[in-house]
Design a protein around this motif. Structure first.
Motif, PDB file in Angstrom:
ATOM      1  N   ARG A 417     -20.082  90.614 -44.008  1.00  0.00           N
ATOM      2  CA  ARG A 417     -20.344  92.068 -43.988  1.00  0.00           C
ATOM      3  C   ARG A 417     -21.240  92.358 -45.183  1.00  0.00           C
ATOM      4  O   ARG A 417     -21.004  91.877 -46.284  1.00  0.00           O
ATOM      5  CB  ARG A 417     -19.036  92.867 -44.150  1.00  0.00           C
ATOM      6  N   TRP A 418     -22.275  93.145 -44.964  1.00  0.00           N
ATOM      7  CA  TRP A 418     -23.201  93.512 -46.036  1.00  0.00           C
ATOM      8  C   TRP A 418     -23.772  92.291 -46.763  1.00  0.00           C
ATOM      9  O   TRP A 418     -23.908  92.280 -47.986  1.00  0.00           O
ATOM     10  CB  TRP A 418     -22.545  94.491 -47.034  1.00  0.00           C
ATOM     11  N   SER A 419     -24.112  91.259 -45.983  1.00  0.00           N
ATOM     12  CA  SER A 419     -24.804  90.106 -46.577  1.00  0.00           C
ATOM     13  C   SER A 419     -26.126  90.593 -47.167  1.00  0.00           C
ATOM     14  O   SER A 419     -26.820  91.423 -46.580  1.00  0.00           O
ATOM     15  CB  SER A 419     -25.072  89.067 -45.480  1.00  0.00           C
ATOM     16  N   GLY A 420     -26.473  90.086 -48.340  1.00  0.00           N
ATOM     17  CA  GLY A 420     -27.723  90.497 -48.994  1.00  0.00           C
ATOM     18  C   GLY A 420     -27.524  91.649 -49.963  1.00  0.00           C
ATOM     19  O   GLY A 420     -28.440  91.982 -50.712  1.00  0.00           O
ATOM     20  N   TYR A 421     -26.333  92.249 -49.949  1.00  0.00           N
ATOM     21  CA  TYR A 421     -26.066  93.441 -50.778  1.00  0.00           C
ATOM     22  C   TYR A 421     -25.006  93.121 -51.838  1.00  0.00           C
ATOM     23  O   TYR A 421     -24.304  92.113 -51.764  1.00  0.00           O
ATOM     24  CB  TYR A 421     -25.587  94.595 -49.874  1.00  0.00           C
ATOM     25  N   LEU A 422     -24.885  94.046 -52.792  1.00  0.00           N
ATOM     26  CA  LEU A 422     -23.848  93.895 -53.823  1.00  0.00           C
ATOM     27  C   LEU A 422     -22.468  93.800 -53.172  1.00  0.00           C
ATOM     28  O   LEU A 422     -21.637  92.978 -53.576  1.00  0.00           O
ATOM     29  CB  LEU A 422     -23.897  95.101 -54.785  1.00  0.00           C
ATOM     30  N   GLU A 423     -22.249  94.650 -52.160  1.00  0.00           N
ATOM     31  CA  GLU A 423     -20.958  94.631 -51.470  1.00  0.00           C
ATOM     32  C   GLU A 423     -20.673  93.242 -50.883  1.00  0.00           C
ATOM     33  O   GLU A 423     -19.558  92.728 -50.998  1.00  0.00           O
ATOM     34  CB  GLU A 423     -20.972  95.689 -50.354  1.00  0.00           C
ATOM     35  N   GLY A 424     -21.688  92.641 -50.284  1.00  0.00           N
ATOM     36  CA  GLY A 424     -21.521  91.309 -49.710  1.00  0.00           C
ATOM     37  C   GLY A 424     -21.235  90.279 -50.801  1.00  0.00           C
ATOM     38  O   GLY A 424     -20.439  89.359 -50.609  1.00  0.00           O
ATOM     39  N   ALA A 425     -21.894  90.439 -51.947  1.00  0.00           N
ATOM     40  CA  ALA A 425     -21.678  89.503 -53.056  1.00  0.00           C
ATOM     41  C   ALA A 425     -20.213  89.542 -53.498  1.00  0.00           C
ATOM     42  O   ALA A 425     -19.571  88.499 -53.689  1.00  0.00           O
ATOM     43  CB  ALA A 425     -22.601  89.860 -54.228  1.00  0.00           C
ATOM     44  N   VAL A 426     -19.677  90.758 -53.640  1.00  0.00           N
ATOM     45  CA  VAL A 426     -18.285  90.912 -54.085  1.00  0.00           C
ATOM     46  C   VAL A 426     -17.328  90.344 -53.027  1.00  0.00           C
ATOM     47  O   VAL A 426     -16.399  89.580 -53.347  1.00  0.00           O
ATOM     48  CB  VAL A 426     -17.980  92.407 -54.382  1.00  0.00           C
ATOM     49  N   ALA A 427     -17.591  90.683 -51.756  1.00  0.00           N
ATOM     50  CA  ALA A 427     -16.716  90.191 -50.678  1.00  0.00           C
ATOM     51  C   ALA A 427     -16.736  88.659 -50.647  1.00  0.00           C
ATOM     52  O   ALA A 427     -15.693  88.015 -50.482  1.00  0.00           O
ATOM     53  CB  ALA A 427     -17.174  90.757 -49.333  1.00  0.00           C
ATOM     54  N   ALA A 428     -17.918  88.080 -50.823  1.00  0.00           N
ATOM     55  CA  ALA A 428     -18.037  86.613 -50.779  1.00  0.00           C
ATOM     56  C   ALA A 428     -17.294  85.980 -51.959  1.00  0.00           C
ATOM     57  O   ALA A 428     -16.634  84.937 -51.807  1.00  0.00           O
ATOM     58  CB  ALA A 428     -19.508  86.214 -50.799  1.00  0.00           C
ATOM     59  N   GLY A 429     -17.386  86.599 -53.124  1.00  0.00           N
ATOM     60  CA  GLY A 429     -16.678  86.080 -54.294  1.00  0.00           C
ATOM     61  C   GLY A 429     -15.175  86.120 -54.067  1.00  0.00           C
ATOM     62  O   GLY A 429     -14.458  85.146 -54.369  1.00  0.00           O
ATOM     63  N   GLU A 430     -14.699  87.223 -53.499  1.00  0.00           N
ATOM     64  CA  GLU A 430     -13.252  87.341 -53.254  1.00  0.00           C
ATOM     65  C   GLU A 430     -12.796  86.342 -52.190  1.00  0.00           C
ATOM     66  O   GLU A 430     -11.736  85.735 -52.300  1.00  0.00           O
ATOM     67  CB  GLU A 430     -12.918  88.780 -52.850  1.00  0.00           C
ATOM     68  N   ARG A 431     -13.648  86.154 -51.165  1.00  0.00           N
ATOM     69  CA  ARG A 431     -13.308  85.182 -50.112  1.00  0.00           C
ATOM     70  C   ARG A 431     -13.219  83.767 -50.691  1.00  0.00           C
ATOM     71  O   ARG A 431     -12.283  83.020 -50.408  1.00  0.00           O
ATOM     72  CB  ARG A 431     -14.360  85.267 -48.998  1.00  0.00           C
ATOM     73  N   ALA A 432     -14.187  83.405 -51.531  1.00  0.00           N
ATOM     74  CA  ALA A 432     -14.182  82.052 -52.111  1.00  0.00           C
ATOM     75  C   ALA A 432     -12.967  81.873 -53.024  1.00  0.00           C
ATOM     76  O   ALA A 432     -12.338  80.803 -53.045  1.00  0.00           O
ATOM     77  CB  ALA A 432     -15.477  81.799 -52.875  1.00  0.00           C
ATOM     78  N   ALA A 433     -12.621  82.920 -53.778  1.00  0.00           N
ATOM     79  CA  ALA A 433     -11.446  82.827 -54.660  1.00  0.00           C
ATOM     80  C   ALA A 433     -10.176  82.607 -53.831  1.00  0.00           C
ATOM     81  O   ALA A 433      -9.339  81.753 -54.175  1.00  0.00           O
ATOM     82  CB  ALA A 433     -11.336  84.106 -55.502  1.00  0.00           C
ATOM     83  N   ALA A 434     -10.055  83.347 -52.736  1.00  0.00           N
ATOM     84  CA  ALA A 434      -8.864  83.190 -51.882  1.00  0.00           C
ATOM     85  C   ALA A 434      -8.803  81.778 -51.307  1.00  0.00           C
ATOM     86  O   ALA A 434      -7.725  81.160 -51.219  1.00  0.00           O
ATOM     87  CB  ALA A 434      -8.889  84.230 -50.760  1.00  0.00           C
ATOM     88  N   GLU A 435      -9.965  81.258 -50.938  1.00  0.00           N
ATOM     89  CA  GLU A 435     -10.070  79.908 -50.384  1.00  0.00           C
ATOM     90  C   GLU A 435      -9.578  78.862 -51.416  1.00  0.00           C
ATOM     91  O   GLU A 435      -8.824  77.962 -51.096  1.00  0.00           O
ATOM     92  CB  GLU A 435     -11.557  79.688 -50.158  1.00  0.00           C
ATOM     93  N   VAL A 436     -10.022  79.039 -52.673  1.00  0.00           N
ATOM     94  CA  VAL A 436      -9.638  78.100 -53.741  1.00  0.00           C
ATOM     95  C   VAL A 436      -8.138  78.192 -53.992  1.00  0.00           C
ATOM     96  O   VAL A 436      -7.443  77.162 -54.110  1.00  0.00           O
ATOM     97  CB  VAL A 436     -10.419  78.411 -55.044  1.00  0.00           C
ATOM     98  N   ILE A 437      -7.632  79.432 -54.058  1.00  0.00           N
ATOM     99  CA  ILE A 437      -6.201  79.616 -54.323  1.00  0.00           C
ATOM    100  C   ILE A 437      -5.386  78.941 -53.220  1.00  0.00           C
ATOM    101  O   ILE A 437      -4.419  78.225 -53.492  1.00  0.00           O
ATOM    102  CB  ILE A 437      -5.871  81.132 -54.452  1.00  0.00           C
ATOM    103  N   ALA A 438      -5.841  79.099 -51.970  1.00  0.00           N
ATOM    104  CA  ALA A 438      -5.118  78.464 -50.855  1.00  0.00           C
ATOM    105  C   ALA A 438      -5.214  76.942 -50.961  1.00  0.00           C
ATOM    106  O   ALA A 438      -4.223  76.224 -50.768  1.00  0.00           O
ATOM    107  CB  ALA A 438      -5.688  78.948 -49.522  1.00  0.00           C
TER     108      ALA A 438
END
Ligand SMILES: Cc1cc2nc3c(=O)[nH]c(=O)nc-3n(C[C@H](O)[C@H](O)[C@H](O)COP(=O)(O)OP(=O)(O)OC[C@H]3O[C@@H](n4cnc5c(N)ncnc54)[C@H](O)[C@@H]3O)c2cc1C
Length: 441
Positions: A417-438
């Protein structure tokens, strides 16, 4: 889980969001940033008159909920982009108040096609292979009702959204972007769209506050990551000659830059191939500062789009608390590359000619013309974002997010969602963090 240190490469919005999510989960985090500042593709130049210029990203808009939440959480506020008055559309040598209906019809057709694309897996669309081979320019030539509409829509969509020419992007790349950003209306509009609001003080201020909120010592500036070695036991990341040991690493940089890091063992062929096929866009964003916003008394909004010339669009970028009028001009793709080739004085003359053509003779005498070339910046190398070249989505798109062992991928280019935008950057960072935690349990 505490004690399992995670390394984050890059302190843009994606890296900072990943670090904040990891730290919030009790994970020790070490962010390694190549530059001497945080914020990545945001850069705010503060001015003595109380104003500021956003040389990089600047807008947020409806449905970008993470960004509004971050603004509020870090004690900042937004203001609506000034867009009072009539826009200017230069079309076939004429000055109009709105684009002809033919452009709207093409936007509607594209929105219909984008509805058939899942932004999490564009390669699964029924016509993905066909749309991936076809450039947006080729599709417009065959579909738009006339060449003028094809040219105008191509400049606005390939340029305004992806900072490229219509012949440089596949139809599938554009449809992915439309699907991820909610369609042409959501992506192109000021009020009600992605350009609705700006952050008081600029988004770089927000990045600084996000970094300051991390545990002390979490962010190391001037630490360009050169190598990532990984195996079943952990990761060893070398930055500025120093080793940093962790349980996992989140690479929060654009794929083109991620491809410049050495990996041991080397990345799988398709993942490395992705980094070779995702160049950054080519935009020139230039701010012309005037003693006052001279266009407003004429009932003009300062928003202009045009089907010809080195500048594709302008906006009124003046900020509250400063009397200065700022017109910001954007040039994309081949036109931006042509500007880049010119000596400074010739580029300045070409830009001023374009501003005069759009806004009249008063535009000829700015107090200042401020440019920043993100393509020349070694830690960005282009903007607004990376995009897959025609024919690459189907083969390489599926490699965007799956981790390679303990190496996880963030950055706005990996957002659904919102790839290319600040919003997408934040969402991607949170997704990667959740992935690492899992993954670390
Ligand atoms: C001119 C311009 C205008 C834009 N306008 C808007 C807008 O109005 N609204 C919007 O939402 N978005 C806009 N964007 C896009 C937005 O800026 C990006 O989507 C977003 O900032 C990307 O964040 P990121 O964290 O994914 O990547 P980045 O911001 O690129 O962060 C990556 C970080 O990694 C660092 N890095 C790179 N390589 C290494 C390495 N080897 N080792 C260590 N660190 C490294 C970089 O220095 C950088 O700090 C614009 C971008 C530009 C340039």
């Amino acid at each position: 889980m505490a004690g399992d240190r995670v390394i984050v490469v890059g302190a843009g919005f994606s890296g900072l969001a990943a670090a904040s999510a990891l730290a919030g989960a009790g994970v020790e985090v070490q962010v390694l940033e190549a530059r001497d500042r945080v914020g990545g593709r945001t850069l705010t130049r503060r001015l003595p008159d109380g104003g500021w210029l956003d040389l990089g990203a600047q807008w947020i808009g409806p449905t970008q909920d993470r960004m509004y939440a971050l603004v509020a959480a870090h004690g900042l506020t937004t203001f609506p982009s000034p867009a009072v008055g009539r826009p200017t559309v230069c079309w076939a040598g004429r000055r109009l108040d709105t684009a002809p209906e033919s452009a709207g019809q093409v936007f509607a057709t594209l929105d219909g096609l984008a509805a058939q694309v899942d932004p999490a897996a564009p390669w699964r669309a029924a016509r993905a292979a066909e749309w991936d081979r076809l450039t947006l320019g080729g599709w417009l030539d065959a579909t738009a009702p006339d060449p003028g509409t094809a040219r105008y829509v191509g400049r606005l969509l390939a340029g305004g959204l992806l900072a490229a020419g219509a012949d440089e992007v596949s139809l599938l790349q554009l449809l992915f972007y439309l699907a991820a950003g909610g369609g042409t209306g959501s992506l192109l509009e000021m009020a009600g769209g992605a350009q609705q609001d700006r952050i008081v003080g600029g988004p770089a201020t927000l990045a600084e506050r996000m970094a300051a909120a991390l545990p002390a010592g979490s962010v190391r500036l001037d630490h360009p990551v050169e190598e990532i070695a990984h195996d079943g036991t952990g990761v060893r990341v070398r930055a500025g000659g120093e080793p940093h040991i962790g349980a996992a690493v989140v690479v929060a940089v654009a794929p083109a830059l991620a491809g410049r890091i050495r990996y041991a063992p080397p990345l799988p062929a398709l993942r490395d191939g992705l980094t070779q096929r995702m160049p950054m866009g080519s935009a020139f964003k230039v701010h012309a500062r005037y003693p006052e916003p001279f266009w407003r008394p004429d009932g003009r909004s300062g928003v202009a789009t045009t089907d010809a010339g080195p500048v594709t669009e302008t906006v009124d970028n003046s900020v509250p608390g400063s009397p200065t009028g700022v017109l910001t001009a954007f040039s994309y793709g081949d036109e931006a590359r042509q500007l880049r080739r010119l000596p400074v004085a010739a580029r300045r003359a070409a830009l001023l000619d374009a501003l005069v053509a759009l806004h009249g003779p008063a535009a000829a005498r700015p107090a200042d013309l401020v440019e920043y070339d993100w393509s020349a910046d070694p830690w960005t190398r282009g903007c607004f974002c990376g995009m897959l070249t025609p024919g690459s989505w189907c083969d390489y798109g599926p490699q965007l997010r799956p981790p390679v062992g303990r190496v996880h991928w963030a950055g706005t280019e990996t957002a659904t969602r919102w790839s290319g935008y600040l919003e997408g950057a934040v969402a991607a960072g949170e997704r990667a963090a959740a992935e690492v935690i899992a993954a670390l349990g």
